[in-house]
Design a protein around this motif. Structure first.
Motif, PDB file in Angstrom:
ATOM      1  N   ASP A  33      17.336  53.469 100.081  1.00 23.17           N
ATOM      2  CA  ASP A  33      16.220  53.115  99.323  1.00 23.17           C
ATOM      3  C   ASP A  33      16.477  51.774  99.677  1.00 23.17           C
ATOM      4  O   ASP A  33      17.404  51.091 101.631  1.00 23.17           O
ATOM      5  CB  ASP A  33      16.153  52.916  98.367  1.00 23.17           C
ATOM      6  CG  ASP A  33      16.871  52.463  97.433  1.00 23.17           C
ATOM      7  OD1 ASP A  33      18.049  52.013  98.495  1.00 23.17           O
ATOM      8  OD2 ASP A  33      17.200  52.865  96.469  1.00 23.17           O
ATOM      9  N   ALA A  77       6.482  64.662 102.439  1.00 26.04           N
ATOM     10  CA  ALA A  77       7.017  65.199 102.780  1.00 26.04           C
ATOM     11  C   ALA A  77       6.501  66.995 103.626  1.00 26.04           C
ATOM     12  O   ALA A  77       6.028  67.516 103.119  1.00 26.04           O
ATOM     13  CB  ALA A  77       8.341  65.870 101.815  1.00 26.04           C
ATOM     14  N   ASP A  92      13.826  68.082  97.949  1.00 22.39           N
ATOM     15  CA  ASP A  92      13.296  68.326  97.188  1.00 22.39           C
ATOM     16  C   ASP A  92      13.538  67.602  95.891  1.00 22.39           C
ATOM     17  O   ASP A  92      13.045  66.813  95.142  1.00 22.39           O
ATOM     18  CB  ASP A  92      12.931  69.298  97.046  1.00 22.39           C
ATOM     19  CG  ASP A  92      11.557  69.785  97.810  1.00 22.39           C
ATOM     20  OD1 ASP A  92      10.781  69.151  97.399  1.00 22.39           O
ATOM     21  OD2 ASP A  92      10.705  70.753  97.348  1.00 22.39           O
ATOM     22  N   VAL A 112      20.880  59.568 102.178  1.00 22.86           N
ATOM     23  CA  VAL A 112      19.721  59.268 101.447  1.00 22.86           C
ATOM     24  C   VAL A 112      19.521  57.650 101.256  1.00 22.86           C
ATOM     25  O   VAL A 112      20.531  56.787 101.360  1.00 22.86           O
ATOM     26  CB  VAL A 112      19.687  59.436  99.640  1.00 22.86           C
ATOM     27  CG1 VAL A 112      19.992  61.499  99.682  1.00 22.86           C
ATOM     28  CG2 VAL A 112      21.118  58.764  99.346  1.00 22.86           C
ATOM     29  N   ILE A 142       5.568  62.640  96.378  1.00 23.56           N
ATOM     30  CA  ILE A 142       6.564  62.496  97.524  1.00 23.56           C
ATOM     31  C   ILE A 142       5.646  62.928  99.305  1.00 23.56           C
ATOM     32  O   ILE A 142       4.225  63.338  98.728  1.00 23.56           O
ATOM     33  CB  ILE A 142       7.595  63.433  97.712  1.00 23.56           C
ATOM     34  CG1 ILE A 142       7.172  64.287  97.802  1.00 23.56           C
ATOM     35  CG2 ILE A 142       8.028  63.704  96.323  1.00 23.56           C
ATOM     36  CD1 ILE A 142       8.097  66.322  97.861  1.00 23.56           C
ATOM     37  N   ALA A 148      19.542  59.438  93.178  1.00 24.23           N
ATOM     38  CA  ALA A 148      19.618  60.781  94.965  1.00 24.23           C
ATOM     39  C   ALA A 148      20.886  61.195  94.659  1.00 24.23           C
ATOM     40  O   ALA A 148      21.935  62.990  94.905  1.00 24.23           O
ATOM     41  CB  ALA A 148      18.722  59.974  95.322  1.00 24.23           C
ATOM     42  N   TYR A 196       9.536  61.140 101.680  1.00 25.85           N
ATOM     43  CA  TYR A 196       9.733  60.096 101.166  1.00 25.85           C
ATOM     44  C   TYR A 196       8.927  60.171  99.682  1.00 25.85           C
ATOM     45  O   TYR A 196       8.492  60.407  99.643  1.00 25.85           O
ATOM     46  CB  TYR A 196       9.628  58.837 101.848  1.00 25.85           C
ATOM     47  CG  TYR A 196       8.770  58.212 102.120  1.00 25.85           C
ATOM     48  CD1 TYR A 196       7.722  57.513 101.473  1.00 25.85           C
ATOM     49  CD2 TYR A 196       7.655  58.914 103.440  1.00 25.85           C
ATOM     50  CE1 TYR A 196       6.148  57.115 101.472  1.00 25.85           C
ATOM     51  CE2 TYR A 196       6.690  58.552 103.784  1.00 25.85           C
ATOM     52  CZ  TYR A 196       5.789  57.802 102.193  1.00 25.85           C
ATOM     53  OH  TYR A 196       4.090  57.560 103.026  1.00 25.85           O
ATOM     54  N   ASN A 197       9.304  59.091  98.498  1.00 20.53           N
ATOM     55  CA  ASN A 197       8.738  59.270  96.980  1.00 20.53           C
ATOM     56  C   ASN A 197       7.732  57.378  97.460  1.00 20.53           C
ATOM     57  O   ASN A 197       8.342  56.865  97.999  1.00 20.53           O
ATOM     58  CB  ASN A 197       9.845  59.529  96.512  1.00 20.53           C
ATOM     59  CG  ASN A 197      10.426  58.625  96.135  1.00 20.53           C
ATOM     60  OD1 ASN A 197      11.123  57.642  96.366  1.00 20.53           O
ATOM     61  ND2 ASN A 197      11.341  58.935  95.055  1.00 20.53           N
ATOM     62  N   VAL A 214      15.125  61.062 101.879  1.00 23.18           N
ATOM     63  CA  VAL A 214      15.613  62.230 101.937  1.00 23.18           C
ATOM     64  C   VAL A 214      15.926  62.805 103.127  1.00 23.18           C
ATOM     65  O   VAL A 214      14.557  62.786 103.745  1.00 23.18           O
ATOM     66  CB  VAL A 214      15.925  62.774 100.498  1.00 23.18           C
ATOM     67  CG1 VAL A 214      17.063  63.921 100.712  1.00 23.18           C
ATOM     68  CG2 VAL A 214      15.603  61.679  99.480  1.00 23.18           C
ATOM     69  N   LEU A 222      14.657  64.078  95.932  1.00 26.34           N
ATOM     70  CA  LEU A 222      12.759  62.682  96.034  1.00 26.34           C
ATOM     71  C   LEU A 222      12.714  63.568  94.503  1.00 26.34           C
ATOM     72  O   LEU A 222      11.567  62.142  94.661  1.00 26.34           O
ATOM     73  CB  LEU A 222      11.648  64.018  97.603  1.00 26.34           C
ATOM     74  CG  LEU A 222      11.942  63.090  98.665  1.00 26.34           C
ATOM     75  CD1 LEU A 222      11.854  64.741  99.481  1.00 26.34           C
ATOM     76  CD2 LEU A 222      12.481  62.135  99.105  1.00 26.34           C
ATOM     77  N   GLN A 223      12.878  63.126  93.922  1.00 30.01           N
ATOM     78  CA  GLN A 223      12.460  63.108  92.374  1.00 30.01           C
ATOM     79  C   GLN A 223      12.928  62.220  91.562  1.00 30.01           C
ATOM     80  O   GLN A 223      12.311  61.669  90.983  1.00 30.01           O
ATOM     81  CB  GLN A 223      12.921  64.704  91.275  1.00 30.01           C
ATOM     82  CG  GLN A 223      11.882  65.971  91.845  1.00 30.01           C
ATOM     83  CD  GLN A 223      10.065  65.863  92.313  1.00 30.01           C
ATOM     84  OE1 GLN A 223       9.821  64.515  91.244  1.00 30.01           O
ATOM     85  NE2 GLN A 223       9.758  66.119  93.770  1.00 30.01           N
TER      86      GLN A 223
END
Length: 260
Positions: free
Chosen positions: A118, A44, A85, A116, A42, A96, A57-58, A64, A88-89
């Motif tokens: 994408d 951040a 956090d 959230v 990620i 999410a 972002y990831n 997020v 973001l996984q």
């Protein structure tokens, strides 16, 4: 107050574009954005006081971001930044969103508005003791502590919470600011994501819109400009954008290597 502006599925070259100011106590420590973690990594910033983050972002292209939200019962044990956090996984906005729903069921948090997004989906969560999930339409949306000015879908919508007592006037002022930001950041004909982000940075720094805050012991601590697409970028100002230049976070450098 914090301000989070999302242009979702507005620009062909970048499905997720974000301009956001973070307002916080001036003595609260934080660290600038770096790449950290793996599978997924990620990018951040980090809240050095409570852990977690407020925006990022990831590598899967998931964004997020969070703002505070008024809630009568405050001071929950788990930091809202930890929720960001955790989200973001995940690999996409749908996953999410499910994570947020599970986490609110399992933990108590102070009030928040959380986005959230994408390339294929975008959601706004409102939590003030009750959790509401709003699917966002393509368009420009502005989220502040007191609610959200949502665009897209052929209409505009205000989601507005009015605190009791002295907070009501401030909440109304926040929503007026959010509507003004949304109107000003309506994309211009032929505008691309990079040009829109430049304009958004100017709006976030312009005191006319009321989203760059300077108060005694409190104010705008940082500003973020994020573009996700073929070439993700994160430009970060480690201070109020009216007086602090944006610099680009290196998504290829880990926390130990970053020179931001």
């Amino acid at each position: 107050m914090c301000t989070l502006t999302l242009a979702w599925q507005v620009f062909p070259d970048a499905p997720v574009v974000v301009a956001a100011n973070r307002d916080e106590r001036r003595d609260r420590p934080s660290e600038p954005p770096t790449r950290r973690g793996s599978d997924p990594w990620i990018v951040a910033p980090r809240d050095a006081e409570a852990g977690g983050t407020w925006i990022g972002y990831n590598e899967a292209g998931l964004f997020v971001g969070i703002t505070n939200r008024w809630r009568a019962e405050a001071r929950a044990e788990r930091s809202r930044g930890r929720l960001v956090d955790d989200a973001l996984q995940e690999t996409d906005a749908e996953a999410a969103a499910r994570l947020v729903e599970r986490s609110v069921a399992d933990h108590d948090y102070d009030g928040f508005n959380l986005v959230v997004a994408d390339a294929t989906g975008a959601y706004l969560f409102e939590w003030d003791g009750d959790l509401r999930k709003i699917r966002l339409h393509p368009g420009v949306h502005v989220v502040v502590n007191s609610g959200a000015a949502l665009g897209g879908g052929g209409a505009v919508t205000d989601r507005f919470v009015t605190p009791e007592g002295d907070g009501a006037e401030r909440a109304a002022e926040q929503m007026a600011n959010a509507r003004a930001v949304r109107a000003e950041l309506t994309p211009e004909p032929g505008e691309d994501a990079a040009s829109w982000l430049d304009r958004a940075g100017d709006v976030l720094a312009d005191h006319e819109y009321g989203v760059c805050i300077h108060e005694d012991g409190y104010g705008t601590r940082s500003s973020s400009l994020i573009r996700l697409g073929d070439e993700p970028t994160f430009r970060f100002a480690p201070g109020p954008p009216c007086e602090t230049a944006y610099r680009t976070a290196d998504a290829n450098a880990d926390a130990d290597e970053s020179q931001l």
